[in-house]
Design an enzyme around this catalytic site. Structure first.
Site, PDB file in Angstrom:
ATOM      1  N   ARG A  97     -19.472  32.199 -54.324  1.00 24.12           N
ATOM      2  CA  ARG A  97     -20.068  32.483 -53.019  1.00 24.12           C
ATOM      3  C   ARG A  97     -20.348  33.965 -52.821  1.00 24.12           C
ATOM      4  O   ARG A  97     -21.414  34.346 -52.325  1.00 24.12           O
ATOM      5  CB  ARG A  97     -19.142  31.960 -51.903  1.00 24.12           C
ATOM      6  CG  ARG A  97     -19.600  32.253 -50.481  1.00 24.12           C
ATOM      7  CD  ARG A  97     -21.090  32.065 -50.261  1.00 24.12           C
ATOM      8  NE  ARG A  97     -21.560  30.764 -50.680  1.00 24.12           N
ATOM      9  CZ  ARG A  97     -22.816  30.491 -50.974  1.00 24.12           C
ATOM     10  NH1 ARG A  97     -23.744  31.440 -50.913  1.00 24.12           N
ATOM     11  NH2 ARG A  97     -23.170  29.284 -51.346  1.00 24.12           N
ATOM     12  N   LYS A 132     -33.022  50.893 -41.011  1.00 27.71           N
ATOM     13  CA  LYS A 132     -32.527  49.686 -40.337  1.00 27.71           C
ATOM     14  C   LYS A 132     -31.974  48.729 -41.383  1.00 27.71           C
ATOM     15  O   LYS A 132     -32.536  47.674 -41.680  1.00 27.71           O
ATOM     16  CB  LYS A 132     -33.652  49.042 -39.530  1.00 27.71           C
ATOM     17  CG  LYS A 132     -34.156  49.929 -38.401  1.00 27.71           C
ATOM     18  CD  LYS A 132     -35.338  49.309 -37.679  1.00 27.71           C
ATOM     19  CE  LYS A 132     -35.866  50.231 -36.583  1.00 27.71           C
ATOM     20  NZ  LYS A 132     -37.044  49.678 -35.885  1.00 27.71           N
ATOM     21  N   LYS A 164     -38.093  62.143 -33.674  1.00 25.63           N
ATOM     22  CA  LYS A 164     -38.437  60.864 -33.062  1.00 25.63           C
ATOM     23  C   LYS A 164     -38.390  60.959 -31.536  1.00 25.63           C
ATOM     24  O   LYS A 164     -38.163  62.025 -30.975  1.00 25.63           O
ATOM     25  CB  LYS A 164     -37.506  59.779 -33.591  1.00 25.63           C
ATOM     26  CG  LYS A 164     -37.712  59.519 -35.100  1.00 25.63           C
ATOM     27  CD  LYS A 164     -36.787  58.461 -35.630  1.00 25.63           C
ATOM     28  CE  LYS A 164     -37.077  57.092 -35.081  1.00 25.63           C
ATOM     29  NZ  LYS A 164     -38.384  56.575 -35.521  1.00 25.63           N
ATOM     30  N   GLU A 194     -42.930  61.949 -34.615  1.00 16.77           N
ATOM     31  CA  GLU A 194     -43.413  60.686 -34.077  1.00 16.77           C
ATOM     32  C   GLU A 194     -44.324  60.943 -32.883  1.00 16.77           C
ATOM     33  O   GLU A 194     -44.006  61.755 -32.009  1.00 16.77           O
ATOM     34  CB  GLU A 194     -42.215  59.845 -33.656  1.00 16.77           C
ATOM     35  CG  GLU A 194     -42.558  58.498 -33.057  1.00 16.77           C
ATOM     36  CD  GLU A 194     -41.310  57.741 -32.653  1.00 16.77           C
ATOM     37  OE1 GLU A 194     -41.107  57.543 -31.437  1.00 16.77           O
ATOM     38  OE2 GLU A 194     -40.538  57.351 -33.563  1.00 16.77           O
ATOM     39  N   ASP A 215     -46.665  55.735 -33.746  1.00 16.61           N
ATOM     40  CA  ASP A 215     -45.689  54.706 -33.409  1.00 16.61           C
ATOM     41  C   ASP A 215     -46.205  53.758 -32.329  1.00 16.61           C
ATOM     42  O   ASP A 215     -46.610  54.194 -31.241  1.00 16.61           O
ATOM     43  CB  ASP A 215     -44.388  55.358 -32.929  1.00 16.61           C
ATOM     44  CG  ASP A 215     -43.289  54.348 -32.687  1.00 16.61           C
ATOM     45  OD1 ASP A 215     -42.964  53.604 -33.631  1.00 16.61           O
ATOM     46  OD2 ASP A 215     -42.766  54.298 -31.566  1.00 16.61           O
TER      47      ASP A 215
END
Length: 285
Positions: A97, A132, A164, A194, A215
């Site tokens: 597993r 992410k 950002k 950004e 963005d």
């Protein structure tokens, strides 16, 4: 990933299953059971994570042998044998597993990436990943992106200067953030900023960003921004992020951008279906 880091990661994963032993296997088998386990693709997929899969069994028993039929980055079809594992069936059962969890997850990332890469083929745009990622699995997932034909963006916050939305909000605007970055930096890292509007794109060009990130813009806004950037400065790279899907990525690439970052490569990639089918095996011929 460095081998010692991979080993530690796999040891932690094995501990989730084996800290209290394997009650079922220990109850059924009291002596070695020579066996072979076949790794079978249950759907169309791109293989990734075989090194982690193999490390699981190496840590359980270095004498376990893994034979690979379909290598990393290669495609597999339903029913294809990706490879086989030979050894004591008791240990194959104990590692099954954990090994499959890694293989299915990472092959899922590679498969998802290949779908996006295929959509932009011939446009000149690169599909790139983001941060992410699953905590603790970033290096593995980013390798899976590469195996799927994608490119890696930042590995960590120390890789480059990427200004950002929250940086911009705290700095008081795109221009202020870029000016401060230019003044403060004493190293050769590139500066990316950004932008969400044409006005911010103009600010970024005036202050001298080396990479401009568009963005969550509409297709029309992306086209207008690309035209503005190409006329306003040579050598400035253009990245698009936000709202990128398989259905629209080709149209975005057709706008003439350099990179398209897709968080879904890692944060939303579904694990692929791979089985591990075991049977008794004798090495005698």
């Amino acid at each position: 990933m460095e081998s010692f880091l991979l080993k530690k990661l796999v040891e932690r994963a094995l501990a989730e299953d084996l800290s209290y032993g394997d009650r079922t296997t220990e109850a059924l088998f009291h002596r070695p059971v020579p066996a072979v386990g076949e790794i079978i693709a249950k759907g169309d997929l791109v293989v990734a994570g075989l090194d982690v899969f193999q490390t699981v069994f190496e840590l359980l028993d270095p004498t376990i042998r893994v034979e690979v039929n379909i290598g990393p980055g290669q495609k597999a079809k339903p029913g294809d044998s990706i490879g086989s594992v030979y050894g004591d069936g008791r240990l194959l059962l104990k590692g099954e597993r954990t090994a499959l969890n890694f293989l299915q997850r990472l092959s899922g990332v590679a498969t998802q990436t290949r779908r996006f890469v295929d959509q932009v083929a011939g446009t000149g745009a690169k599909i790139v990943d983001t941060r992410k990622t699953t905590p603790g699995l970033r290096m593995l997932e980013k390798e899976a992106v590469r195996l799927g034909g994608g490119w890696n963006h930042r590995f960590h916050l120390g890789d480059m200067v990427l200004i950002k939305d929250n940086h911009i909000a705290l700095a008081g605007g795109v221009a202020n953030a870029l000016k401060e970055a230019h003044v403060s930096l004493s190293h050769p890292f590139k500066i990316e900023v950004e932008t969400t509007t044409l006005a911010e794109v103009k600010e970024a060009l005036q202050i001298g960003a080396e990479i401009i990130l568009l963005d969550n813009m509409s297709l029309t806004e992306i086209k207008q921004s690309v035209e503005l950037i190409r006329k306003g400065a040579s050598g400035v790279k253009i990245e698009v992020s936000g709202g990128v899907r398989l259905e629209n990525v080709a149209a975005i690439a057709g706008c003439g951008v350099d990179m398209i970052s897709v968080g879904a490569l890692t944060h939303s990639a579904p694990a692929v279906d791979i089985s591990f089918e075991m049977k008794p095996h004798s090495e005698k011929k």
